[in-house]
Structure formats: structure tokens, C-alpha cells
Enzyme design. Structure first.
Site, PDB file in Angstrom:
ATOM      1  N   TYR A  70      53.593 -47.393  -6.379  1.00  0.00           N
ATOM      2  CA  TYR A  70      54.596 -47.793  -5.725  1.00  0.00           C
ATOM      3  C   TYR A  70      55.708 -47.137  -5.970  1.00  0.00           C
ATOM      4  O   TYR A  70      56.615 -46.889  -5.050  1.00  0.00           O
ATOM      5  CB  TYR A  70      54.691 -49.515  -5.965  1.00  0.00           C
ATOM      6  CG  TYR A  70      54.903 -50.061  -7.157  1.00  0.00           C
ATOM      7  CD1 TYR A  70      56.114 -50.017  -7.747  1.00  0.00           C
ATOM      8  CD2 TYR A  70      53.817 -50.310  -7.870  1.00  0.00           C
ATOM      9  CE1 TYR A  70      56.200 -50.373  -8.920  1.00  0.00           C
ATOM     10  CE2 TYR A  70      54.058 -50.941  -9.007  1.00  0.00           C
ATOM     11  CZ  TYR A  70      55.021 -51.111  -9.780  1.00  0.00           C
ATOM     12  OH  TYR A  70      55.356 -51.422 -10.882  1.00  0.00           O
ATOM     13  N   LYS A  84      68.947 -52.819   9.491  1.00  0.00           N
ATOM     14  CA  LYS A  84      70.111 -52.242   9.648  1.00  0.00           C
ATOM     15  C   LYS A  84      71.037 -53.224   9.189  1.00  0.00           C
ATOM     16  O   LYS A  84      71.378 -53.985  10.185  1.00  0.00           O
ATOM     17  CB  LYS A  84      70.647 -51.423  10.787  1.00  0.00           C
ATOM     18  CG  LYS A  84      69.966 -50.140  10.683  1.00  0.00           C
ATOM     19  CD  LYS A  84      70.370 -49.240  12.258  1.00  0.00           C
ATOM     20  CE  LYS A  84      71.841 -49.028  12.148  1.00  0.00           C
ATOM     21  NZ  LYS A  84      72.291 -48.057  13.422  1.00  0.00           N
ATOM     22  N   VAL A  91      65.677 -46.974  15.050  1.00  0.00           N
ATOM     23  CA  VAL A  91      64.912 -47.807  13.890  1.00  0.00           C
ATOM     24  C   VAL A  91      63.303 -47.699  14.016  1.00  0.00           C
ATOM     25  O   VAL A  91      62.515 -47.573  13.141  1.00  0.00           O
ATOM     26  CB  VAL A  91      65.536 -49.039  13.490  1.00  0.00           C
ATOM     27  CG1 VAL A  91      66.766 -49.102  12.843  1.00  0.00           C
ATOM     28  CG2 VAL A  91      65.176 -49.940  14.865  1.00  0.00           C
ATOM     29  N   GLU A  92      63.085 -47.658  15.379  1.00  0.00           N
ATOM     30  CA  GLU A  92      61.606 -47.552  15.547  1.00  0.00           C
ATOM     31  C   GLU A  92      61.080 -46.381  15.311  1.00  0.00           C
ATOM     32  O   GLU A  92      59.792 -46.085  14.695  1.00  0.00           O
ATOM     33  CB  GLU A  92      61.255 -47.752  17.233  1.00  0.00           C
ATOM     34  CG  GLU A  92      61.684 -49.072  18.119  1.00  0.00           C
ATOM     35  CD  GLU A  92      63.163 -49.169  18.228  1.00  0.00           C
ATOM     36  OE1 GLU A  92      63.239 -50.184  18.984  1.00  0.00           O
ATOM     37  OE2 GLU A  92      63.886 -48.372  17.935  1.00  0.00           O
ATOM     38  N   GLU A 151      77.344 -42.002  14.439  1.00  0.00           N
ATOM     39  CA  GLU A 151      76.786 -42.963  13.270  1.00  0.00           C
ATOM     40  C   GLU A 151      75.868 -42.281  12.441  1.00  0.00           C
ATOM     41  O   GLU A 151      75.362 -42.684  11.643  1.00  0.00           O
ATOM     42  CB  GLU A 151      75.949 -43.831  14.189  1.00  0.00           C
ATOM     43  CG  GLU A 151      75.744 -45.196  13.422  1.00  0.00           C
ATOM     44  CD  GLU A 151      75.145 -46.389  14.177  1.00  0.00           C
ATOM     45  OE1 GLU A 151      74.688 -47.410  13.567  1.00  0.00           O
ATOM     46  OE2 GLU A 151      74.889 -46.207  15.786  1.00  0.00           O
TER      47      GLU A 151
END
Length: 119
Positions: A53, A98, A72-73, A21
Site C-alpha cells: 500500500y 474535492k 473528478v470522474e 482552477e
């Protein structure tokens, strides 16, 4: 405290637990809230009194191109710390999604919030 928000920021990165992945970049979506005192920027109308930004988005895209993450953490924590440390934010709240990673699932992800301990 005031909030600068960046919504639906699409970024390419390598992310996933299985090694396959992480072979190819995939699109993730970030929603970011940056806590900052905007009092001076409101009065002066000067970019120097706020967080740029565009620079934040550019820096996030740069770092996520350079790094690979299993979770993802971990990605969310990396982005939070980048914004806190490099841009002097008072706080950061980030949602990492995701999209369409599993059949029948619109998205998966996490929401984390961190505060700048030096402020």
C-alpha cells in the site's frame, strides 16, 4: 475476495474545469478499496504476497503530480486503471473528494468501481 483499504489519502493535484482552477495544485482526498486475494499473505506474512500500500500511495502521488484533470470522474478513472494495471488488483473502488470547493459545501466528488477484466 479480500479488501485492502486506504482511507483519507490526501494528494496534491491540478483539478478543475476552469483553467484558473488548474493553475495551482489543490488537495483532494481519496478513499480507496482494492480487491485482492490475501489468502497467501495471511499464511506467509510476506509483503510479496500482497499489494504494497505504500507503493500504491507513492505511485498515485507521483502520477497526480504529473497530470492535470478537468473532471473528478477522469481523475478517478485514471487512478483505478493505474491500480488495476500496475498492481494487479482484482477490483478497485475509489471515492474522490474535492473539499470545500464551493461555499457551504463540505466536499464534492464521485465514487467509481472497476474490475480487472483479465482476472
Amino acid at each position: 475476495m479480500d479488501i485492502i483499504f486506504l482511507e483519507q489519502v490526501k494528494v496534491q493535484t491540478k483539478l478543475g474545469v476552469p483553467e484558473w482552477e488548474r493553475m495551482m495544485p489543490q488537495t483532494i482526498i481519496l478513499d480507496i478499496e482494492i480487491g485482492y486475494d490475501l489468502t497467501n499473505a495471511c499464511k506467509s506474512d510476506a509483503i510479496a504476497e500482497t499489494i504494497d500500500y505504500g507503493a500504491v500511495v507513492g505511485r498515485i502521488r507521483e502520477t497526480l503530480t504529473e497530470h492535470s484533470f478537468q473532471l473528478v470522474e477522469a481523475l478517478a478513472e485514471h487512478v483505478c486503471q493505474l491500480i488495476l494495471n500496475e498492481f494487479g488488483a482484482l477490483s478497485v473502488k475509489i471515492k474522490v473528494a474535492k473539499p470545500a470547493i464551493l461555499p457551504g459545501l463540505k466536499a464534492l466528488g464521485v465514487v467509481i468501481q472497476r474490475n480487472n477484466k483479465s482476472n
